[in-house]
Scaffold this active site. Structure first.
Site, PDB file in Angstrom:
ATOM      1  N   GLY A 365      -0.430  -6.586   4.865  1.00  0.00           N
ATOM      2  CA  GLY A 365      -0.487  -5.863   3.603  1.00  0.00           C
ATOM      3  C   GLY A 365       0.899  -5.606   3.066  1.00  0.00           C
ATOM      4  N   PRO A 366       0.996  -5.187   1.822  1.00  0.00           N
ATOM      5  CA  PRO A 366       2.308  -4.937   1.206  1.00  0.00           C
ATOM      6  C   PRO A 366       3.006  -3.749   1.864  1.00  0.00           C
ATOM      7  CG  PRO A 366       0.526  -4.260  -0.247  1.00  0.00           C
ATOM      8  CD  PRO A 366      -0.119  -4.977   0.891  1.00  0.00           C
ATOM      9  N   PRO A 367       4.287  -3.570   1.598  1.00  0.00           N
ATOM     10  CA  PRO A 367       5.019  -2.453   2.206  1.00  0.00           C
ATOM     11  C   PRO A 367       4.476  -1.105   1.752  1.00  0.00           C
ATOM     12  CG  PRO A 367       6.524  -4.086   1.278  1.00  0.00           C
ATOM     13  CD  PRO A 367       5.160  -4.453   0.805  1.00  0.00           C
ATOM     14  N   GLY A 368       4.519  -0.148   2.679  1.00  0.00           N
ATOM     15  CA  GLY A 368       4.184   1.233   2.338  1.00  0.00           C
ATOM     16  C   GLY A 368       2.727   1.596   2.396  1.00  0.00           C
ATOM     17  N   VAL A 369       1.855   0.700   2.898  1.00  0.00           N
ATOM     18  CA  VAL A 369       0.426   1.040   2.938  1.00  0.00           C
ATOM     19  C   VAL A 369       0.042   1.736   4.248  1.00  0.00           C
ATOM     20  CG1 VAL A 369      -0.226  -0.793   1.360  1.00  0.00           C
ATOM     21  CG2 VAL A 369      -0.194  -1.250   3.811  1.00  0.00           C
ATOM     22  N   GLY A 370       0.995   1.906   5.162  1.00  0.00           N
ATOM     23  CA  GLY A 370       0.707   2.680   6.368  1.00  0.00           C
ATOM     24  C   GLY A 370       0.353   1.848   7.577  1.00  0.00           C
ATOM     25  N   LYS A 371       0.868   0.616   7.660  1.00  0.00           N
ATOM     26  CA  LYS A 371       0.512  -0.239   8.796  1.00  0.00           C
ATOM     27  C   LYS A 371       1.081   0.307  10.107  1.00  0.00           C
ATOM     28  CE  LYS A 371       2.416  -3.845   6.894  1.00  0.00           C
ATOM     29  NZ  LYS A 371       2.777  -3.268   5.575  1.00  0.00           N
ATOM     30  N   SER A 688      -4.812 -19.604  -9.452  1.00  0.00           N
ATOM     31  CA  SER A 688      -5.783 -18.633  -9.954  1.00  0.00           C
ATOM     32  C   SER A 688      -5.610 -18.319 -11.434  1.00  0.00           C
ATOM     33  CB  SER A 688      -5.692 -17.331  -9.146  1.00  0.00           C
ATOM     34  OG  SER A 688      -4.422 -16.735  -9.306  1.00  0.00           O
ATOM     35  N   LYS A 731      -6.352  -7.557  -7.105  1.00  0.00           N
ATOM     36  CA  LYS A 731      -6.437  -7.909  -8.527  1.00  0.00           C
ATOM     37  C   LYS A 731      -7.329  -6.932  -9.284  1.00  0.00           C
ATOM     38  CE  LYS A 731      -5.539 -12.839  -7.775  1.00  0.00           C
ATOM     39  NZ  LYS A 731      -6.039 -14.216  -7.879  1.00  0.00           N
TER      40      LYS A 731
END
Length: 823
Positions: A365-371, A688, A731
């Site tokens: 996932g993108p940075p900052g999502v809490g991984k 897409s 999206k």
């Protein structure tokens, strides 16, 4: 003052004569010196025999180059040699001759008379002058004293040499005596022989003796220091042996033996497997046979300490209370339902099967999502230890597997080190930033991870340092990555990928209220009595001041607000600060971002597409303009090859269906289409945006505007089919934040709508399509009118019906596309 000469010491008249000559190799003969000579060359043997026959006198001269076999020129000899008397000649069985000669005086070689069968040379005798004055006597005493010191310093000459030197009264003979020293080289001896002046000769040997005394004294000093160290080592060894004997008499062990017994006890109590215990005890036995001063003892001790320190059979009990684990996960993180569900499923299976293998999870996932913080929460919910290893920028394979013990300072890899630090063989092990591994001449760390992250192999993981198997199958490995593509396929295949696409606006607001705000209040020494942030301000903070999939920037902005309020409190403000939308502008400045790049009104030749970036989903505008020209079409905006191919496929579909779309064929022959995707500094690629570019081109060619409140995504084919895409959740979130009310999606993505939060599905109508006709029906304000076929009398050519216009089976041409509501 001038030297006085006695009558008996006047030099004799110069005499020259012809004598047989023997060329010497690496040997210099001095007057009054008795030496044996081994002669083997034919000319030299003939010269000796001739000398014996003529009166036993011979000229002995040293060669300039010892490797020369035949002497044919006087220049190949030194000019000064020695006149010698042959005392004895012995013929040996091998054809050589051994002679004993005694030097008589110096001589000078003037030239050769003949060279066959032996060398006959014209020589001049050079008798020594023997001056006796104060300077000569002083020089003689100096040389005699130096000779004594030279012998006492350990010179390789017999002690009688110093006594003989003290008894010599002739200065020339005293100087020549120094030539007996083996420390003098052939060149130095020849220089001494060529020094005719006795005073200069004494000075020369004085300089030589002085230098040799200094060398011998320095040599003695070095030997004394070395001997002192050896004596000290030997003394310590003797004392240690005596101490061991005393300790044996008292029934005590020496420190090394005590340490060995302690290591043996630790090995027996460590619970390691039999194979590993046998290896450890073998190393301890080897250590007991090595002297304690040996460096190898420290290497073995470190190795055994690592084996003993590993948690071979030490593990923590899992918290199998599903409700309690769910409570802890919800307490630490808001949302992320997929991940929480997967962990709870694992715990549920653990309650039924205790031998289940731990999964290998990969949070993408993108940075900052809490991984990363999610890994800590999982460890707390399961009651396990947590260790983290950052893989960003790691290039060396030894970081994973360790170094072999042959290297100085070798250690195990960071996997084994982290396991030892945790003190448990079943921790939650987080491998952070697995997509940022490097590779260079030191190896490929991603290849080393293949064994670590393979449940079929990691139960016998072998570190290069330990060289024994360690069971990693009980470890719960969790890897994190921002992008899935950089991860090698073999490594990606070993992991269960869990996508964390990003938070919705409501989730960000809830995370800000529940987690970030209390944390920042505590960090800045504030309480809820000092500051309050309204709900509208939170929404504005998320929408207008952050542009991310995670919440890192949201936390930074909250910290910025806290600093402003903390300053007011420090300056004496007593009232509570209420932060609303107006206060946000005061504290943080004007809004920085705008979600909602949708047009304010319907536009012709412009459509809104949906894309996925590293920070989450976003919307992108596609602009098309028609202008006169012969060129096919123009693409700008840093578009990648895949996106360019999609644009060409869209244009080919439009040209094939031009009649159905109401577009004259002459339009393509006389006009050029320019397709531009704004934000030209940002590279863009992917298929897409195919239906978005097709819609914008149809709008530009027909003049029919596109709906302003609609966004779309999907890949187009030459037959007008709409293919599925990825990153749907990101999206849809971007469309929701931009204010779109309608989203056109491929019908094959219908299965992915279940991942969309309920509150967003209620606010957005999703239109599912599988053909370009349905896309145009939903996106354009009115349907394009087909061109009427020309009559035969009009002079025009009859146009064939394009193949792609055929109606799909079971669907009338005027049937509207399917609409997925919030149900």
């Amino acid at each position: 003052m001038p030297r006085q000469k006695k009558d008996g010491n006047r030099p004799t008249e110069t005499r020259t004569r012809e004598l047989p000559l023997v060329a010497l190799r690496e040997t210099v003969i001095f007057p009054e010196m008795i030496v044996p000579l081994q002669v083997g060359r034919e000319k030299s043997v003939n010269a000796l025999n001739a000398a014996v026959a003529e009166g036993s006198m011979i000229a002995l001269v040293t060669q300039r180059r010892a490797e020369m076999e035949e002497i044919g020129d006087p220049a190949e000899l030194y000019s000064i040699g020695t006149l010698a008397k042959i005392a004895q000649v012995v013929q040996l069985q091998d054809g050589t001759v051994r002679a004993i000669v005694q030097g008589q005086s110096r001589l000078r070689v003037h030239g050769f008379v003949s060279t066959s069968p032996h060398i006959v040379a014209t020589v001049e005798e050079l008798p020594d002058a023997s001056p006796k004055d104060l300077e000569v006597e002083a020089m003689m005493k100096t040389v005699q004293a130096q000779m004594d010191q030279y012998v006492q310093s350990g010179a390789p000459v017999p002690p009688e040499a110093a006594v003989a030197a003290r008894n010599i009264t002739e200065p020339g003979l005293l100087a020549d005596m120094v030539a007996y020293s083996p420390d003098m080289s052939t060149e130095q001896r020849q220089e001494l022989l060529e020094t005719i002046d006795v005073v200069e000769r004494l000075k020369l040997v004085s300089t030589f003796l002085n230098r040799q005394v200094e060398i011998l004294e320095l040599k003695g000093k070095i030997q004394s220091e070395v001997k002192s160290e050896l004596d000290k080592t030997q003394r310590e060894y003797i004392l240690r042996e005596q101490l061991k004997a005393i300790q044996r008499e008292l029934g005590e062990d020496d420190p090394q033996q005590a340490e060995i017994h302690e290591l043996r006890d630790k090995v027996e109590q460590s619970g390691m497997p039999d194979e590993v215990r046998t290896r450890a005890l073998k190393e301890v036995d080897r250590m007991s046979r090595i002297p304690s001063a040996s460096p190898e003892v420290g290497v073995i001790r470190t190795y055994v300490d690592w084996l003993v320190g590993l948690p071979w059979n030490t593990s923590t009990d899992d918290n199998l209370d599903i409700r309690e684990a769910a409570r802890i996960l919800d307490e630490d993180h808001f949302g992320l339902e997929k991940v929480k569900e997967r962990i709870l499923e694992y715990l549920a299976v653990r309650t039924l099967a205790s031998t289940i293998r731990s999964p290998i999870l990969c949070f993408v996932g993108p940075p900052g999502v809490g991984k990363t913080s999610l890994g800590k929460s999982i460890a707390r919910a399961m009651g396990r230890k947590f260790v983290r290893m950052s893989l960003g920028g790691v290039h060396d394979e030894a970081e994973i597997r360790g170094h072999r013990r042959t290297y100085i300072g070798a250690l195990p890899g960071r996997v084994i080190q982290s396991i030892k630090t945790s003190g448990s063989n079943n921790p939650v092990f987080m491998l952070d930033e697995v997509d940022k591994l490097g590779m260079d001449f030191r190896g490929d760390p991603s290849s080393a991870l293949l064994e670590v992250l393979d449940p079929e192999q990691n139960n016998t993981f072998q570190d290069n340092y330990l060289e024994v198997p360690f069971d990693l199958s009980k470890v719960l490995f969790i890897t994190t990555a921002n992008l899935l593509d950089p991860i090698p396929a073999a490594l990606r295949d070993r992991m269960e990928v869990v996508q964390l696409p990003g938070y919705t606006q409501r989730e960000k607001v809830e995370i800000g209220k529940r987690f970030l705000l209390p944390k920042q209040l505590h960090n800045h020494g504030l309480t809820e009595k000092r500051i309050q942030i309204t709900d509208d301000a939170f929404v504005e903070l998320v929408q207008a001041y952050t542009h991310e999939a995670g919440v890192r920037n949201l936390e930074r902005e909250l910290a910025n607000i806290m600093r402003k309020v903390a300053r007011q409190v420090a300056e004496g403000r007593k009232r509570k600060t209420v932060v609303d939308i107006k206060k946000l502008v005061v504290f943080l400045g004007p809004p920085r971002f705008e979600y909602g790049e949708l047009e304010s009104e319907d536009q012709t030749g412009a459509a809104t597409g949906l894309v996925v970036t590293e920070v989450g989903g976003d919307i992108v505008a596609v602009e098309v303009t028609k202008m006169e020209g012969r060129e096919d079409f123009i693409l700008t905006g840093q578009l990648g090859d895949v996106m360019k191919e999609s644009a060409r496929a869209a244009l080919s579909w439009i040209r094939a269906n031009a009649t159905k779309l109401g577009i004259e064929r002459e339009v393509f022959e006389k006009n050029t289409l320019h397709i531009h995707v704004p934000a030209g500094a940002i590279p863009k690629d992917g298929p897409s945006a195919g239906i978005t570019m097709a819609t914008a081109m149809v709008s530009a060619l027909t003049g029919i505007p596109v709906r302003k409140d609609l966004a779309m995504t999907g890949e187009i084919t030459l037959r007008g089919r709409v293919l599925p895409i990825g990153g749907l959740k990101s999206k849809i979130l971007a469309a929701h934040l931009s204010g779109a009310r309608l989203v056109v999606l491929p019908k094959k993505n219908e299965k992915d709508l279940r991942d969309i939060p309920e509150e967003i599905r209620k606010q957005i109508k999703v239109i599912l399509v599988d053909s370009m006709d349905q896309v145009l029906d939903a996106a354009l304000r009115r349907r394009p009118q087909p061109l009427q076929p020309r009559s035969p009398g009009s002079g025009g050519e009859k146009q064939s019906e394009p193949l792609a216009v055929q109606a799909r089976p079971g669907f009338p041409a005027d049937q509207p596309p399917a609409i997925a509501s919030g149900r």
